[in-house]
Design an enzyme around this catalytic site. Structure first.
Site, PDB file in Angstrom:
ATOM      1  N   GLU A 224      -3.148 137.182  43.234  1.00 49.43           N
ATOM      2  CA  GLU A 224      -4.155 136.743  44.234  1.00 49.43           C
ATOM      3  C   GLU A 224      -5.407 137.296  43.570  1.00 49.43           C
ATOM      4  O   GLU A 224      -5.465 138.263  42.926  1.00 49.43           O
ATOM      5  CB  GLU A 224      -3.899 137.599  45.703  1.00 49.43           C
ATOM      6  CG  GLU A 224      -3.694 138.919  45.440  1.00 49.43           C
ATOM      7  CD  GLU A 224      -4.004 139.450  46.925  1.00 49.43           C
ATOM      8  OE1 GLU A 224      -4.832 139.294  47.545  1.00 49.43           O
ATOM      9  OE2 GLU A 224      -3.385 140.497  47.299  1.00 49.43           O
TER      10      GLU A 224
ATOM     11  N   LYS B  44       0.300 148.389  53.647  1.00 50.11           N
ATOM     12  CA  LYS B  44      -0.581 149.563  53.398  1.00 50.11           C
ATOM     13  C   LYS B  44      -0.307 150.593  54.880  1.00 50.11           C
ATOM     14  O   LYS B  44      -0.252 150.066  56.027  1.00 50.11           O
ATOM     15  CB  LYS B  44      -2.103 149.175  53.633  1.00 50.11           C
ATOM     16  CG  LYS B  44      -2.648 148.703  51.963  1.00 50.11           C
ATOM     17  CD  LYS B  44      -3.587 147.819  52.265  1.00 50.11           C
ATOM     18  CE  LYS B  44      -3.004 146.454  52.606  1.00 50.11           C
ATOM     19  NZ  LYS B  44      -3.782 145.193  52.468  1.00 50.11           N
TER      20      LYS B  44
HETATM   21  N1  PSU Z   1      -3.318 144.803  49.273  1.00 51.03           N
HETATM   22  C1  PSU Z   1      -4.244 145.269  48.513  1.00 51.03           C
HETATM   23  N2  PSU Z   1      -5.355 145.240  48.711  1.00 51.03           N
HETATM   24  C2  PSU Z   1      -5.880 144.365  49.118  1.00 51.03           C
HETATM   25  C3  PSU Z   1      -5.050 143.422  49.996  1.00 51.03           C
HETATM   26  C4  PSU Z   1      -3.895 143.788  50.243  1.00 51.03           C
HETATM   27  O1  PSU Z   1      -3.552 146.405  47.971  1.00 51.03           O
HETATM   28  O2  PSU Z   1      -7.148 143.925  49.185  1.00 51.03           O
HETATM   29  C5  PSU Z   1      -5.606 142.140  50.660  1.00 51.03           C
HETATM   30  C6  PSU Z   1      -4.741 140.877  50.234  1.00 51.03           C
HETATM   31  O3  PSU Z   1      -5.370 139.748  49.982  1.00 51.03           O
HETATM   32  C7  PSU Z   1      -4.167 140.716  51.872  1.00 51.03           C
HETATM   33  C8  PSU Z   1      -5.333 141.017  52.645  1.00 51.03           C
HETATM   34  O4  PSU Z   1      -3.594 139.495  51.790  1.00 51.03           O
HETATM   35  O5  PSU Z   1      -5.801 142.336  52.045  1.00 51.03           O
HETATM   36  C9  PSU Z   1      -4.900 141.333  54.051  1.00 51.03           C
HETATM   37  O6  PSU Z   1      -6.107 141.139  54.864  1.00 51.03           O
HETATM   38  P1  PSU Z   1      -6.092 140.762  56.410  1.00 51.03           P
HETATM   39  O7  PSU Z   1      -5.522 142.140  56.865  1.00 51.03           O
HETATM   40  O8  PSU Z   1      -7.451 140.610  56.899  1.00 51.03           O
HETATM   41  O9  PSU Z   1      -5.133 139.647  56.860  1.00 51.03           O
END
Ligand code: PSU
Ligand code: MN
Length: 314
Positions: free
Chosen positions: A29, A163
């Site tokens: 990604e 996370k």
């Molecule tokens: N995990 C990480 N760093 C990130 C993300 C996930 O270690 O930057 C990003 C991924 O692209 C994931 C997104 O899909 O955060 C999720 O964002 P949200 O909670 O807004 O859906």
């Protein structure tokens, strides 16, 4: 629900060749590069992730949108652009058409990357941590589209769980409801990204890349199409973020979120940036290790899956 089927995709030359020849490919990604890691470290890390995939025998396919064009297998100039230019959008699946129509530069999240990778015929994807159910979601309804997208997208996602900034238990419940398979890699505990142990048990664990390839093959064989497989790969305990530092930083970060009124898609980048500054780079080093370990495992899974396909062509 939006699915990606015939979105116009531009392929990097190496990725196109590998897909045509049935060689192992790993999707990566771009949101972790543009929004998840600070500059200038982000570009260096993006290149190291790709190198790690190559070292393990697979072809990296970093996915993102450049000038409205969806690219599977960004070249170095395109990767540099998404890592360094201001105003790169964070693209979930729902954003793809708007971004394409407006000629935007955008980085794809786990959700968008999974959907595009599956449409491109890539079966394995490496990231850091999945998005999930946010704390306070009962009030805010903030649940990442990563979850609903994985419910309908046939891809194996290698991650270090979700996370710890999220509600880990609620995320596991949602993955169950949505029919997303979850296996621990050499563990029966769901990892908590910066932390080895996220505090919850798993029903299944696998011991080798070959065993993950077996699971993927069994899904095909038994007609279980459409859903994702989360391969949860924890950091070794001696490489995790100090749990005390972690808990303190998280508490401060959540308070800052409230104070600054941060909501929506800004929440995850805000908390990650807070961790990186408040731990003076310790969480960044951990984050990088997580991603590189996941890239290595994903590549070995892709290699095992390709070997299996070569042994038993349909
Ligand atoms: N995990 C990480 N760093 C990130 C993300 C996930 O270690 O930057 C990003 C991924 O692209 C994931 C997104 O899909 O955060 C999720 O964002 P949200 O909670 O807004 O859906
Ligand atoms: Mn959200």
């Amino acid at each position: 629900m939006i699915t990606v089927t015939n979105f116009h995709i531009r392929y990097g030359a190496e990725v196109a060749d590998a897909l045509r020849d049935g060689r192992p490919v790993v999707a990566l990604e771009s949101t972790i590069v543009s929004h998840g890691l600070p500059r200038p470290e982000n570009l260096r890390v993006a290149r190291r992730i790709e190198a790690t995939v190559r070292d393990a025998g697979a072809v990296p396919a970093t996915i993102g949108m450049v000038g409205g064009e969806l690219v599977v297998g960004l070249d170095d100039a395109q990767l540099t652009r998404l890592a360094t230019v201001d105003g790169v959008a964070k693209l979930s699946v729902r954003d793809l058409a708007v971004a394409a129509a407006t000629g935007a530069d955008g980085a794809t999240t786990v959700a968008a990357t999974s959907a595009v990778a599956a449409a491109a015929g890539i079966g394995v994807f490496a990231t850091g941590g999945l998005g999930g159910v946010h704390r306070e979601a009962a009030q805010t309804f903030d649940e990442s589209a990563d979850l609903t997208t994985l419910a309908r997208t046939p891809i194996a996602v290698v991650c270090a769980g979700v996370k710890s900034i999220l509600d880990v238990g609620a995320t596991l419940e949602r993955l169950e409801t949505l029919g997303v398979s979850v296996v621990g890699y050499r563990t029966r505990r769901f990892p908590g990204f910066y932390l080895t142990d996220g505090g919850f048990d798993l029903d299944w664990s696998v011991d080798s890349p070959e065993q993950v390839a077996d699971v993927l093959a069994a899904r095909e064989q038994h007609g279980l199409h459409g859903g994702g497989l989360v391969v949860a790969n924890p950091l070794p305990v001696d490489e995790q973020l100090d749990p005390e530092l972690h808990d303190r930083t998280l508490a401060d970060g959540l308070a800052l979120l409230q104070r600054d009124g941060v909501t929506g898609k800004a929440v995850t980048p805000f908390l990650l940036a807070h961790f990186h500054s408040a731990t003076e780079g310790a969480s960044l080093a951990v984050n990088v290790r997580i991603i590189l370990r996941n890239a290595d495992l994903a590549a070995r899974i892709a290699v095992a899956a390709a070997a299996r396909r070569a042994d038993s062509p349909e």
